[in-house]
Design a protein around this motif. Structure first.
Motif, PDB file in Angstrom:
ATOM      1  N   ARG B 288     -64.659   6.555 -26.491  1.00 54.14           N
ATOM      2  CA  ARG B 288     -65.445   5.862 -27.496  1.00 54.14           C
ATOM      3  C   ARG B 288     -65.929   4.438 -26.803  1.00 54.14           C
ATOM      4  NH1 ARG B 288     -61.960   6.038 -32.103  1.00 54.14           N
ATOM      5  NH2 ARG B 288     -63.322   4.469 -33.098  1.00 54.14           N
ATOM      6  N   THR B 289     -66.993   3.904 -27.761  1.00 49.76           N
ATOM      7  CA  THR B 289     -67.829   2.849 -27.068  1.00 49.76           C
ATOM      8  C   THR B 289     -67.008   1.450 -27.168  1.00 49.76           C
ATOM      9  OG1 THR B 289     -69.835   3.975 -28.186  1.00 49.76           O
ATOM     10  CG2 THR B 289     -69.983   1.440 -27.763  1.00 49.76           C
ATOM     11  N   ALA B 290     -67.101   0.525 -26.074  1.00 52.70           N
ATOM     12  CA  ALA B 290     -66.515  -0.846 -25.998  1.00 52.70           C
ATOM     13  C   ALA B 290     -67.748  -1.666 -25.499  1.00 52.70           C
ATOM     14  CB  ALA B 290     -65.342  -0.602 -24.957  1.00 52.70           C
ATOM     15  N   ILE B 291     -67.557  -2.847 -25.868  1.00 50.57           N
ATOM     16  CA  ILE B 291     -68.175  -3.817 -25.633  1.00 50.57           C
ATOM     17  C   ILE B 291     -67.565  -5.172 -24.870  1.00 50.57           C
ATOM     18  CG2 ILE B 291     -70.131  -5.714 -26.535  1.00 50.57           C
ATOM     19  CD1 ILE B 291     -70.324  -3.718 -29.044  1.00 50.57           C
ATOM     20  N   ILE B 292     -68.318  -5.276 -23.674  1.00 48.00           N
ATOM     21  CA  ILE B 292     -67.718  -6.557 -22.957  1.00 48.00           C
ATOM     22  C   ILE B 292     -68.832  -7.638 -22.672  1.00 48.00           C
ATOM     23  CG2 ILE B 292     -66.688  -7.308 -20.801  1.00 48.00           C
ATOM     24  CD1 ILE B 292     -65.325  -4.640 -20.474  1.00 48.00           C
ATOM     25  N   VAL B 293     -68.609  -8.947 -23.157  1.00 52.12           N
ATOM     26  CA  VAL B 293     -69.622  -9.959 -23.311  1.00 52.12           C
ATOM     27  C   VAL B 293     -68.878 -10.824 -21.971  1.00 52.12           C
ATOM     28  CG1 VAL B 293     -70.713 -12.007 -24.212  1.00 52.12           C
ATOM     29  CG2 VAL B 293     -70.203  -9.767 -25.676  1.00 52.12           C
ATOM     30  N   GLU B 294     -69.768 -11.117 -20.914  1.00 56.05           N
ATOM     31  CA  GLU B 294     -69.612 -11.797 -19.888  1.00 56.05           C
ATOM     32  C   GLU B 294     -70.360 -13.288 -19.855  1.00 56.05           C
ATOM     33  OE1 GLU B 294     -69.939 -10.424 -15.890  1.00 56.05           O
ATOM     34  OE2 GLU B 294     -69.062 -12.260 -14.990  1.00 56.05           O
ATOM     35  N   LYS B 295     -69.855 -14.184 -20.373  1.00 61.13           N
ATOM     36  CA  LYS B 295     -70.558 -15.423 -20.716  1.00 61.13           C
ATOM     37  C   LYS B 295     -71.271 -16.180 -19.629  1.00 61.13           C
ATOM     38  CE  LYS B 295     -67.229 -18.040 -22.956  1.00 61.13           C
ATOM     39  NZ  LYS B 295     -66.685 -18.996 -23.964  1.00 61.13           N
ATOM     40  N   MET B 296     -70.727 -16.394 -18.480  1.00 60.44           N
ATOM     41  CA  MET B 296     -71.434 -16.801 -17.401  1.00 60.44           C
ATOM     42  C   MET B 296     -72.382 -16.010 -16.800  1.00 60.44           C
ATOM     43  SD  MET B 296     -69.300 -18.813 -14.454  1.00 60.44           S
ATOM     44  CE  MET B 296     -68.941 -20.400 -15.476  1.00 60.44           C
ATOM     45  N   ALA B 297     -72.340 -14.738 -16.994  1.00 57.44           N
ATOM     46  CA  ALA B 297     -73.349 -14.011 -16.446  1.00 57.44           C
ATOM     47  C   ALA B 297     -74.607 -13.699 -17.568  1.00 57.44           C
ATOM     48  CB  ALA B 297     -73.096 -12.664 -16.146  1.00 57.44           C
ATOM     49  N   SER B 298     -74.094 -14.399 -18.863  1.00 62.64           N
ATOM     50  CA  SER B 298     -74.807 -14.188 -19.826  1.00 62.64           C
ATOM     51  C   SER B 298     -75.438 -12.437 -20.188  1.00 62.64           C
ATOM     52  CB  SER B 298     -76.169 -14.931 -19.916  1.00 62.64           C
ATOM     53  OG  SER B 298     -76.024 -16.233 -19.925  1.00 62.64           O
ATOM     54  N   ARG B 299     -74.311 -11.851 -20.142  1.00 58.51           N
ATOM     55  CA  ARG B 299     -74.547 -10.405 -20.307  1.00 58.51           C
ATOM     56  C   ARG B 299     -73.770  -9.760 -21.308  1.00 58.51           C
ATOM     57  NH1 ARG B 299     -78.555 -10.864 -18.157  1.00 58.51           N
ATOM     58  NH2 ARG B 299     -79.711  -9.853 -16.568  1.00 58.51           N
ATOM     59  N   CYS B 300     -74.079  -8.669 -22.119  1.00 57.45           N
ATOM     60  CA  CYS B 300     -73.461  -8.038 -22.953  1.00 57.45           C
ATOM     61  C   CYS B 300     -73.366  -6.581 -22.265  1.00 57.45           C
ATOM     62  CB  CYS B 300     -73.992  -8.017 -24.111  1.00 57.45           C
ATOM     63  SG  CYS B 300     -73.431  -6.824 -25.361  1.00 57.45           S
ATOM     64  N   ARG B 301     -72.427  -6.127 -21.982  1.00 56.00           N
ATOM     65  CA  ARG B 301     -72.404  -4.714 -21.023  1.00 56.00           C
ATOM     66  C   ARG B 301     -71.697  -3.654 -22.271  1.00 56.00           C
ATOM     67  NH1 ARG B 301     -70.588  -8.174 -17.077  1.00 56.00           N
ATOM     68  NH2 ARG B 301     -72.507  -8.446 -15.683  1.00 56.00           N
ATOM     69  N   VAL B 302     -72.323  -2.515 -22.427  1.00 59.04           N
ATOM     70  CA  VAL B 302     -71.567  -1.377 -23.429  1.00 59.04           C
ATOM     71  C   VAL B 302     -71.229  -0.206 -22.345  1.00 59.04           C
ATOM     72  CG1 VAL B 302     -72.340   0.149 -25.008  1.00 59.04           C
ATOM     73  CG2 VAL B 302     -73.427  -2.056 -24.822  1.00 59.04           C
ATOM     74  N   TYR B 303     -69.735   0.031 -22.839  1.00 54.12           N
ATOM     75  CA  TYR B 303     -69.171   1.016 -21.911  1.00 54.12           C
ATOM     76  C   TYR B 303     -68.948   2.412 -23.084  1.00 54.12           C
ATOM     77  CZ  TYR B 303     -68.080  -2.315 -18.212  1.00 54.12           C
ATOM     78  OH  TYR B 303     -68.338  -3.044 -17.387  1.00 54.12           O
ATOM     79  N   ASP B 304     -69.179   3.391 -22.531  1.00 53.21           N
ATOM     80  CA  ASP B 304     -68.790   4.725 -23.080  1.00 53.21           C
ATOM     81  C   ASP B 304     -67.893   5.567 -22.094  1.00 53.21           C
ATOM     82  OD1 ASP B 304     -69.095   6.293 -25.310  1.00 53.21           O
ATOM     83  OD2 ASP B 304     -70.752   7.335 -24.653  1.00 53.21           O
ATOM     84  N   ASN B 305     -66.991   6.033 -22.937  1.00 57.57           N
ATOM     85  CA  ASN B 305     -65.995   6.907 -21.946  1.00 57.57           C
ATOM     86  C   ASN B 305     -65.604   6.192 -20.707  1.00 57.57           C
ATOM     87  OD1 ASN B 305     -64.487   9.233 -21.567  1.00 57.57           O
ATOM     88  ND2 ASN B 305     -66.064  10.411 -20.639  1.00 57.57           N
ATOM     89  N   GLY B 306     -65.455   4.909 -20.866  1.00 53.19           N
ATOM     90  CA  GLY B 306     -64.942   4.269 -19.632  1.00 53.19           C
ATOM     91  C   GLY B 306     -66.129   4.080 -18.815  1.00 53.19           C
ATOM     92  N   LYS B 307     -67.187   4.362 -18.984  1.00 54.74           N
ATOM     93  CA  LYS B 307     -68.444   4.064 -17.993  1.00 54.74           C
ATOM     94  C   LYS B 307     -69.416   3.180 -18.542  1.00 54.74           C
ATOM     95  CE  LYS B 307     -68.051   8.488 -15.803  1.00 54.74           C
ATOM     96  NZ  LYS B 307     -68.231   9.992 -15.581  1.00 54.74           N
ATOM     97  N   LEU B 308     -69.989   2.483 -17.502  1.00 55.41           N
ATOM     98  CA  LEU B 308     -71.046   1.479 -18.300  1.00 55.41           C
ATOM     99  C   LEU B 308     -72.221   2.364 -18.399  1.00 55.41           C
ATOM    100  CD1 LEU B 308     -72.138  -1.706 -18.161  1.00 55.41           C
ATOM    101  CD2 LEU B 308     -72.675  -1.246 -15.832  1.00 55.41           C
ATOM    102  N   LYS B 309     -72.600   2.114 -19.881  1.00 55.39           N
ATOM    103  CA  LYS B 309     -73.596   2.755 -20.413  1.00 55.39           C
ATOM    104  C   LYS B 309     -75.049   2.078 -20.294  1.00 55.39           C
ATOM    105  CE  LYS B 309     -74.998   5.163 -24.823  1.00 55.39           C
ATOM    106  NZ  LYS B 309     -74.927   6.567 -24.257  1.00 55.39           N
ATOM    107  N   THR B 310     -74.907   0.740 -20.733  1.00 57.36           N
ATOM    108  CA  THR B 310     -76.179  -0.431 -20.833  1.00 57.36           C
ATOM    109  C   THR B 310     -75.600  -1.674 -20.782  1.00 57.36           C
ATOM    110  OG1 THR B 310     -78.292  -0.571 -21.745  1.00 57.36           O
ATOM    111  CG2 THR B 310     -76.463  -0.096 -23.165  1.00 57.36           C
ATOM    112  N   GLU B 311     -76.580  -2.592 -20.482  1.00 60.57           N
ATOM    113  CA  GLU B 311     -76.232  -4.006 -20.705  1.00 60.57           C
ATOM    114  C   GLU B 311     -77.356  -4.749 -20.981  1.00 60.57           C
ATOM    115  OE1 GLU B 311     -75.092  -4.628 -16.345  1.00 60.57           O
ATOM    116  OE2 GLU B 311     -76.376  -6.357 -16.752  1.00 60.57           O
ATOM    117  N   TYR B 312     -77.323  -5.860 -21.886  1.00 60.19           N
ATOM    118  CA  TYR B 312     -78.109  -6.580 -22.450  1.00 60.19           C
ATOM    119  C   TYR B 312     -78.063  -8.284 -22.083  1.00 60.19           C
ATOM    120  CZ  TYR B 312     -78.234  -2.484 -25.398  1.00 60.19           C
ATOM    121  OH  TYR B 312     -78.231  -1.178 -25.751  1.00 60.19           O
TER     122      TYR B 312
END
Lengths: 203, 464
Positions: B288-312
């Motif tokens: 499934r899709t999961a979202i990790i937001v890293e504040k210090m990096a100002s990044r929102c990373r989207v994981y799908d099936n345990g793999k990094l799909k994209t980041e914003y």
């Protein structure tokens, strides 16, 4: 008649002695001391350091010359050089006071100008803050810049106090630093506004 | 004006003439007529001389007229002897009088001049004061001796004082030159160092929302550095050194506090890494899709099936640093959340939004503990309505604790996320090497500053 003769001889000798003895130029010494004090009061030691030191040197030289003449036998004293040096000391002290007044006035004018410029720049920066990107609920996203501007305003207030107390050099330095800082804040704000404009144009 | 010596010589000349007159028994008027033109000119030139001379002639004429030949001769001889004796006495007094040590006084004055030129009033004020005081004492001692009878003068005391004044003035000049040089070097180096620290602070912490007092301390330090630079440019190294020391203290203190705060904050990295790993593992386990937001990096990373799909890139609240503790603190919460609602159209004012289940149980517990400790007022609230929403891309952190994306990125994320999608928000996932470097350098600089501060800034002078 003998008595008359000796009295006449004595009178002649005394007259020659009195006429031959020169007096120390006390008025000129007092005038030179007063001129140096006046130069110090005019803060010549701060605003015209070199001129003030020259005046002190000149007064020292004059005092030494006076004492040099005082050391001589009364009939051989000549305070001509001492008087000339004392006059030089007075002139040097007056020049120091005058230079101090001029420099002080110049520094004061510069400080006033810089303070006015800095205050205008603070007002402009505040105006730019209104145009800068903002967040929801009316909260300014530029808290940090506001904090910096507060520090600059404190600095300007300190410059004003220095100006009131007559410390124009400090006032000038503080105003100049405040102006430089507020200009850098303005640049920052202009960049943020520029980004906002670019985004608006793109969308 | 008649000088003493001139009169004596003229008087002697007249005496000689009179002696001649008495010996030749000539008439006085005839004698005067025979006097050389110079004497006549002297009498004409100087009225006072003429007056005195006329009295003298009359008296002498009357006296001599009444005296017998031998007696007249004796009186003239006695008068001449008296005047001669007087002259010998004067000459003896002059010869026996002690001469003042003019070369010592001149030497002292020259040393004082050099001392003033070396700006000892600024860079060696105590020694300058001592030298000037000693010179004044020397001058007064000289003056005191001058007021004494010539033969009783003793200039040794004044000469010693003049020597001391010269010595002190020389020391003052040397110290002033050395201090000035040392301060110039110290200030130049310190200004460079503080400038570097300021640049580092800006690079490290400028985007970090520290408290206003900390920020103002830093800005005050920056302003002091600018003042120091201005003083340095006009060669006032003493003021420049004092200013840069205060500036260094302000900037150093602000940097230390900021770094300390950040260090404490980043101590949570292992926990955040654990949360992130669990989120990615969940994504892999359930495909499934999961979202990790890293504040210090100002990044929102989207994981799908345990793999990094994209980041914003994302934007946060202006005080994003630290965990959200209560409503209105402008912080973005850290923790493991889930999307509870997808909003679009009129449901949100920020284009599109993914509302998360903040506050969760952990947030409530933390708030309760803090309130019990009295850290919050009684009417404080935990807040809520934390979202990942659009309208971002402004280039600044502007939200009230939400995570903002540009509308284009929000469109993509909105498609990928579903109600129940895990949203893990963390402070940072990596250590901060530059921060570690900053901390190390701060320690080094503090040590160096303590060793390099010129003596006159650390302690007051004491001179013997």
């Amino acid at each position: 008649m003998r008595i008359k003769f000796f009295l006449t001889l004595l009178t002649v000798c005394m007259l020659a002695f009195v006429v031959g003895c020169a007096k120390a130029p006390q008025e000129a010494i007092d005038a030179a001391n007063a001129a140096l004090e006046a130069a110090k009061s005019a803060e010549a030691d701060r605003y015209a350091t070199a001129e003030y030191s020259a005046a002190k040197d000149s007064l020292d030289a004059a005092n030494a010359e006076v004492e040099k003449q005082n050391s001589k036998f009364a009939l051989f004293r000549n305070y001509g050089d001492a008087s000339r040096i004392l006059q030089s000391a007075v002139n040097a002290a007056n020049a120091a006071a005058s230079a101090a007044a001029t420099n002080k006035e110049q520094v004061k004018a510069e400080a006033e100008q810089l303070m006015a410029q800095a205050q205008t720049a603070v007002t402009e920066a505040k105006g730019l803050m209104k145009r800068a990107p903002r967040g929801k609920e009316g909260r300014a996203a530029l808290d940090l810049i506001q904090s910096d501007l507060s520090a600059v305003e404190t600095q300007l207030s300190e410059a004003g106090s220095a100006m009131t107390s007559g410390d124009f050099l400090t006032a000038r330095d503080k105003s100049k630093a405040a102006l430089d800082k507020v200009n850098s804040i303005k640049d920052e704000l202009m960049q943020a506004i520029g980004k906002k404009k670019m985004m608006t144009t793109k969308s | 004006m008649i000088t003493g010596r001139g009169f004596v010589f003229r008087f002697m000349s007249i005496q000689g003439r009179l002696k001649k007159f008495t010996s030749s028994k000539m008439d006085v008027n005839r004698l005067l007529a025979r006097l050389p033109g110079v004497v006549r000119q002297i009498n004409i030139r100087n009225r006072l001389n003429k007056f005195v001379s006329s009295i003298f002639y009359r008296n002498v004429q009357r006296l001599l007229a009444r005296l017998p030949g031998m007696a007249r001769h004796r009186w003239v001889w006695l008068s001449g002897s008296a005047v001669g004796t007087l002259l010998i006495i004067v000459a003896a007094i002059i010869a026996l009088s002690e001469n003042p040590p003019l070369s010592k006084f001149d030497h002292a004055r020259a040393a004082l001049t050099l001392m003033r030129r070396a700006e000892a009033s600024r860079y060696a004020p105590e020694l300058l004061q001592q030298a000037e005081e000693r010179w004044e004492r020397a001058r007064l001692a000289w003056h005191k001796e001058n007021n004494k009878w010539s033969a009783g003068r003793e200039f040794q005391g004044a000469a010693n004082l003049a020597d001391q004044a010269a010595g002190l003035a020389k020391k003052a000049a040397e110290l002033a030159a050395a201090t000035k040089d040392s301060l110039r070097w110290f200030t130049a180096a310190s200004i460079t160092l503080v400038k570097e620290k300021i640049a580092e602070f800006k690079m490290q912490f400028n985007t970090m929302p520290f408290s206003n007092p900390l920020r103002q301390k830093f800005v005050t330090g920056e302003l002091l550095m600018m003042e120091s630079e201005l003083a340095f440019l006009r060669h006032d190294y003493l003021l420049a050194a004092k200013k840069i020391q205060t500036a260094a203290s302000h900037v150093g203190s602000a940097s230390n506090k900021a770094a300390g705060f950040l260090k404490a904050y980043l101590a949570n990295i292992p926990q955040w890494q654990h949360w992130a790993a669990e989120t990615i593992a969940w994504s892999a386990e359930y495909d499934r899709t999961a979202i990790i937001v890293e504040k210090m990096a100002s990044r929102c990373r989207v994981y799908d099936n345990g793999k990094l799909k994209t980041e914003y890139p994302v934007e946060l609240g202006p005080r994003w640093l630290g965990h959200k503790r209560k409503k209105g603190d402008g912080a973005t919460p850290e923790g493991c959340y889930r999307v509870i609602k997808k909003k679009s159209g009129r449901q949100t004012q920020y284009y599109k939004a993914l509302e998360i289940d903040y506050p969760n149980q952990t947030d409530r517990e933390l708030f309760r503990v803090a309130q019990e400790r009295g850290e919050f007022p009684q009417n404080a609230h935990l807040g809520g309505l934390i979202e990942i929403h659009g309208d971002g891309g402004k280039g600044v952190n502007w939200t009230s604790g939400c995570v903002a994306l540009s509308n284009a990125n929000m469109d993509k994320l909105f498609e990928l996320a579903k109600v129940g999608t895990p949203v893990t928000i963390v402070g940072a996932l990596k250590g901060n090497p530059t921060l570690n470097k900053t901390l190390r350098e701060m320690r080094e600089v503090r040590g160096a500053e303590a060793n390099n501060v010129p003596k006159n800034l650390k302690e007051s002078h004491t001179y013997d």
